[in-house]
Scaffold this motif. Sequence first.
Motif, PDB file in Angstrom:
ATOM      1  N   THR A 254       0.855  -1.187   0.000  1.00 23.68           N
ATOM      2  CA  THR A 254       0.000   0.000   0.000  1.00 23.68           C
ATOM      3  C   THR A 254       0.890   1.236   0.000  1.00 23.68           C
ATOM      4  OG1 THR A 254      -1.714  -1.204   1.212  1.00 23.68           O
ATOM      5  CG2 THR A 254      -1.860   1.204   1.202  1.00 23.68           C
ATOM      6  N   PRO A 255       0.811   2.092  -1.001  1.00 20.88           N
ATOM      7  CA  PRO A 255       1.817   3.152  -1.178  1.00 20.88           C
ATOM      8  C   PRO A 255       1.868   4.184  -0.070  1.00 20.88           C
ATOM      9  CG  PRO A 255      -0.011   3.423  -2.735  1.00 20.88           C
ATOM     10  CD  PRO A 255      -0.178   2.078  -2.105  1.00 20.88           C
ATOM     11  N   ASN A 256       0.714   4.554   0.488  1.00 18.54           N
ATOM     12  CA  ASN A 256       0.733   5.580   1.531  1.00 18.54           C
ATOM     13  C   ASN A 256       0.853   4.989   2.934  1.00 18.54           C
ATOM     14  OD1 ASN A 256      -1.909   4.603   1.128  1.00 18.54           O
ATOM     15  ND2 ASN A 256      -2.855   6.470   1.943  1.00 18.54           N
ATOM     16  N   CYS A 257       1.493   3.830   3.017  1.00 22.53           N
ATOM     17  CA  CYS A 257       1.928   3.234   4.283  1.00 22.53           C
ATOM     18  C   CYS A 257       3.460   3.253   4.281  1.00 22.53           C
ATOM     19  CB  CYS A 257       1.405   1.808   4.435  1.00 22.53           C
ATOM     20  SG  CYS A 257      -0.379   1.697   4.671  1.00 22.53           S
ATOM     21  N   VAL A 258       4.067   4.083   5.118  1.00 25.96           N
ATOM     22  CA  VAL A 258       5.516   4.292   5.086  1.00 25.96           C
ATOM     23  C   VAL A 258       6.097   4.126   6.485  1.00 25.96           C
ATOM     24  CG1 VAL A 258       5.294   5.878   3.133  1.00 25.96           C
ATOM     25  CG2 VAL A 258       5.346   6.786   5.471  1.00 25.96           C
ATOM     26  N   SER A 259       7.414   4.012   6.534  1.00 17.62           N
ATOM     27  CA  SER A 259       8.078   3.861   7.832  1.00 17.62           C
ATOM     28  C   SER A 259       8.373   5.222   8.449  1.00 17.62           C
ATOM     29  CB  SER A 259       9.380   3.077   7.683  1.00 17.62           C
ATOM     30  OG  SER A 259      10.377   3.882   7.077  1.00 17.62           O
ATOM     31  N   GLY A 260       8.468   5.239   9.771  1.00 18.22           N
ATOM     32  CA  GLY A 260       8.824   6.468  10.473  1.00 18.22           C
ATOM     33  C   GLY A 260      10.216   6.948  10.101  1.00 18.22           C
ATOM     34  N   VAL A 261      11.145   6.007   9.885  1.00 14.75           N
ATOM     35  CA  VAL A 261      12.514   6.370   9.515  1.00 14.75           C
ATOM     36  C   VAL A 261      12.511   7.107   8.178  1.00 14.75           C
ATOM     37  CG1 VAL A 261      14.784   5.459   8.901  1.00 14.75           C
ATOM     38  CG2 VAL A 261      13.526   4.465  10.820  1.00 14.75           C
ATOM     39  N   ALA A 262      11.776   6.576   7.190  1.00  8.84           N
ATOM     40  CA  ALA A 262      11.716   7.207   5.871  1.00  8.84           C
ATOM     41  C   ALA A 262      11.026   8.577   5.941  1.00  8.84           C
ATOM     42  CB  ALA A 262      10.986   6.297   4.886  1.00  8.84           C
ATOM     43  N   PHE A 263       9.971   8.674   6.727  1.00  5.91           N
ATOM     44  CA  PHE A 263       9.243   9.939   6.894  1.00  5.91           C
ATOM     45  C   PHE A 263      10.170  11.021   7.448  1.00  5.91           C
ATOM     46  CE2 PHE A 263       6.774  12.921   9.415  1.00  5.91           C
ATOM     47  CZ  PHE A 263       5.674  13.196   8.624  1.00  5.91           C
ATOM     48  N   LEU A 264      10.896  10.688   8.534  1.00  9.55           N
ATOM     49  CA  LEU A 264      11.766  11.673   9.169  1.00  9.55           C
ATOM     50  C   LEU A 264      12.969  12.013   8.295  1.00  9.55           C
ATOM     51  CD1 LEU A 264      11.620  10.379  12.848  1.00  9.55           C
ATOM     52  CD2 LEU A 264      10.574  12.463  11.938  1.00  9.55           C
ATOM     53  N   LYS A 265      13.452  11.032   7.536  1.00 13.42           N
ATOM     54  CA  LYS A 265      14.589  11.311   6.664  1.00 13.42           C
ATOM     55  C   LYS A 265      14.195  12.294   5.567  1.00 13.42           C
ATOM     56  CE  LYS A 265      18.548   9.205   4.418  1.00 13.42           C
ATOM     57  NZ  LYS A 265      19.252   7.963   4.029  1.00 13.42           N
ATOM     58  N   ALA A 266      13.001  12.123   5.003  1.00 12.85           N
ATOM     59  CA  ALA A 266      12.525  13.057   3.979  1.00 12.85           C
ATOM     60  C   ALA A 266      12.422  14.472   4.535  1.00 12.85           C
ATOM     61  CB  ALA A 266      11.181  12.592   3.440  1.00 12.85           C
ATOM     62  N   PHE A 267      11.996  14.590   5.787  1.00 17.42           N
ATOM     63  CA  PHE A 267      11.924  15.903   6.424  1.00 17.42           C
ATOM     64  C   PHE A 267      13.319  16.446   6.712  1.00 17.42           C
ATOM     65  CE2 PHE A 267      12.226  18.029  10.588  1.00 17.42           C
ATOM     66  CZ  PHE A 267      11.652  19.244  10.245  1.00 17.42           C
ATOM     67  N   ASN A 268      14.181  15.627   7.318  1.00 24.43           N
ATOM     68  CA  ASN A 268      15.505  16.094   7.735  1.00 24.43           C
ATOM     69  C   ASN A 268      16.429  16.402   6.559  1.00 24.43           C
ATOM     70  OD1 ASN A 268      15.231  16.084  10.609  1.00 24.43           O
ATOM     71  ND2 ASN A 268      15.271  13.855  10.571  1.00 24.43           N
ATOM     72  N   GLU A 269      16.175  15.791   5.415  1.00 25.31           N
ATOM     73  CA  GLU A 269      16.939  16.127   4.215  1.00 25.31           C
ATOM     74  C   GLU A 269      16.435  17.410   3.554  1.00 25.31           C
ATOM     75  OE1 GLU A 269      18.538  11.831   2.547  1.00 25.31           O
ATOM     76  OE2 GLU A 269      16.554  12.526   1.908  1.00 25.31           O
ATOM     77  N   GLY A 270      15.323  17.947   4.070  1.00 24.46           N
ATOM     78  CA  GLY A 270      14.775  19.184   3.523  1.00 24.46           C
ATOM     79  C   GLY A 270      13.937  18.978   2.287  1.00 24.46           C
ATOM     80  N   ARG A 271      13.596  17.731   1.958  1.00 25.42           N
ATOM     81  CA  ARG A 271      12.824  17.442   0.749  1.00 25.42           C
ATOM     82  C   ARG A 271      11.323  17.585   0.978  1.00 25.42           C
ATOM     83  NH1 ARG A 271      12.600  12.719  -0.668  1.00 25.42           N
ATOM     84  NH2 ARG A 271      13.496  11.587   1.093  1.00 25.42           N
ATOM     85  N   MET A 272      10.866  17.268   2.188  1.00 26.85           N
ATOM     86  CA  MET A 272       9.431  17.281   2.489  1.00 26.85           C
ATOM     87  C   MET A 272       9.067  18.600   3.160  1.00 26.85           C
ATOM     88  SD  MET A 272       7.100  14.393   4.414  1.00 26.85           S
ATOM     89  CE  MET A 272       7.986  14.444   5.971  1.00 26.85           C
ATOM     90  N   LYS A 273       8.253  19.407   2.474  1.00 23.70           N
ATOM     91  CA  LYS A 273       7.857  20.718   2.994  1.00 23.70           C
ATOM     92  C   LYS A 273       6.464  20.697   3.620  1.00 23.70           C
ATOM     93  CE  LYS A 273      11.591  22.558   1.067  1.00 23.70           C
ATOM     94  NZ  LYS A 273      12.015  21.536   0.103  1.00 23.70           N
ATOM     95  N   VAL A 274       5.616  19.774   3.153  1.00 26.85           N
ATOM     96  CA  VAL A 274       4.280  19.595   3.735  1.00 26.85           C
ATOM     97  C   VAL A 274       3.984  18.106   3.776  1.00 26.85           C
ATOM     98  CG1 VAL A 274       3.332  21.816   2.981  1.00 26.85           C
ATOM     99  CG2 VAL A 274       3.187  19.826   1.468  1.00 26.85           C
ATOM    100  N   THR A 275       2.955  17.739   4.525  1.00 26.78           N
ATOM    101  CA  THR A 275       2.610  16.319   4.635  1.00 26.78           C
ATOM    102  C   THR A 275       1.103  16.136   4.388  1.00 26.78           C
ATOM    103  OG1 THR A 275       2.839  14.342   6.013  1.00 26.78           O
ATOM    104  CG2 THR A 275       2.319  16.407   7.150  1.00 26.78           C
ATOM    105  N   ALA A 276       0.564  15.036   4.873  1.00 22.33           N
ATOM    106  CA  ALA A 276      -0.837  14.704   4.609  1.00 22.33           C
ATOM    107  C   ALA A 276      -1.781  15.485   5.527  1.00 22.33           C
ATOM    108  CB  ALA A 276      -1.051  13.213   4.798  1.00 22.33           C
TER     109      ALA A 276
END
Length: 648
Positions: A254-276
Amino acid sequence: MATPSEEMKKQITWRRFEDGENEWDDWGDKIFLEDTSYKCPTYINRTPPCQGGCPSGHDIRGWLAIVREQEKPSEGMEWEQYAFERAVEANPFPSMMGRVCPAPCQDGCNRNEVEDFVGINAVEQYIGDTAIEKGFKFTPGADTGKKVAVIGGGPAGMAAAFQLRKMGHAVTVFEKDPELGGMMRYGIPNYRIPRDKLQAEIQRIVDMGVEIRAGVKVGSDVPVADIEKEHDAVLWALGCQNGRDLPVDGWVGTPNCVSGVAFLKAFNEGRMKVTADKVVCIGGGDTSIDVISVARRLGTNSTAGNPEDVVLDTSMNQDDALAEGAAPADATLTSLFTKDKMFAAQHEIHDALHEGCEILDGVMPLEVIVGDDGRATGLKVCDCTMDGMTPIPTEGTERTLEADLIVSAIGQSADMEGLEEMANDKNLMDADKFYQVPGREGHFVAGDIIRPHLLTTAIGQASIACESIDAYLTKKELAKRPKVDVHHFDLLDKLKEAHLEPEAFDSSEGDMRGTSDAKYAVHNYEDRSHQEVIPANDLFLGHFSFTPRLLRSEDVPTADEVLHHFKERMNSLNQEQAQEEAKRCMSCGMCFECDNCIVFCPQDAVFRVKKAESTTGRYVDTDYNKCIGCHVCTDVCPTGYIQMGLGE
């Protein structure tokens, strides 16, 4: 005059002996009257429980004594630098660990038996921040001509690089990500770990002469065989930067089921500016708290597309304009355990609730609800009770939580691609008690790749692994590890530092049986710190007055303020506050120069060592020609440093 009841609540008093306790507990002890006993005071160094409970083995008692200026530095050194140097013997990241370590040291602090633990983390943060401000550096050891490859630039790898350079070995760090720091950089948000201070603590290690090869994945970009050819030893500090799947129907694929590690990495790398719009996270530890807190800070924007795209596609970088038009997001955490038993730090739970997150405790996930388009629309849950680590569902409590993004923060796993031959059946790496890789000579391992745990655990393992590496490189036999395996205070080292080391022993002169006047030995002192942790009941708690803990101030946003609030939450103590908090340390197992034994000795047998000959652990001495063995000094010693011995 009776003491007012309110005053009794504030001023806690303790007595070593209760009324009527005027008889020895054991009949055999009655044959020794105090004034004819052969026992005299012996000074016993034992490990305090704060240090015994610290996975990195900090000499916490030692650097707290330096901060309060009881233990003096060498001439010409300021106490801030001396405290820093003592702290980093075990951990080169005091600024970081003072902020994010869950502090098992504080849980074990004997001061909890008086009123509240010593704010060890707060003082450590002060030491670390002051060291950055004043530009304190590390000094590498003399070159040994040996080269060590460290695979992984996270807390374990960089701590190992620090320890190995102190030993004089050349170090090359191989890091698959573009920047060093591992989970400190990619797994913890910037409002908990300020990136400027993280970079400063990493750079201080690099400046020791550590070679960095970033963006290189060993096992695919570079064969292990090449690493072995070019280095005399290899330390594997890979970490675990993959998340674990949620073990319920509907999760896998299921695509919109992700890990916490991946979620935080996307944020900490500065790639994720907004979420769901609606984020549901399953967990209960600090990572899950970080996920929901980050979601609240980022907010949501309906024009951003599917929220999982930026998490799963590491090349995708959302436009900054999305953040400008963001609206608040809903963030919900489900935990199997109730809030008081969750693994997350209690202050993190409190802050998340204050920021408008919702925490459903005592709740277990049952199933991911998948819509016609193949994406998750909700998470089916029910209430539960816990039988140890096993959740027991409560019938009739099933319901569905609406979700646009479901995040699993239930643990971490390793990426062993290209290194399959080194992986065990858990896809981790095996280690023996010396942190050697079994069956692979010259290979060592430390950190989460053994078993995911705390940052400070990884740092402590790295220190022991480096001692094993040094023994391997210098062809020394590995010694048995002590029962209490920490960075111990060494009285002989302290005496040498103070230029008070014992004189050389000449067997041709004097009484070889020794005398109390001889200068070639340290008398009436015993170091049991390698075997014993001192409990609270060996202290004289009545010495310590009620002194509330000095709390660090926090800038925690409200639910209305949290959107785009990325300012650091935890403020450092100032110098005066840090020193006052350090004075609350009870110095368990080591003299802290209170003079009780001198004041209360009825024979004037206990005396201060001459000022020119005094140092930590050698503040008082006993004249055994005067001592009658009355044990008063033991009874009034607050720290448990004095025990009646000699002859036992």
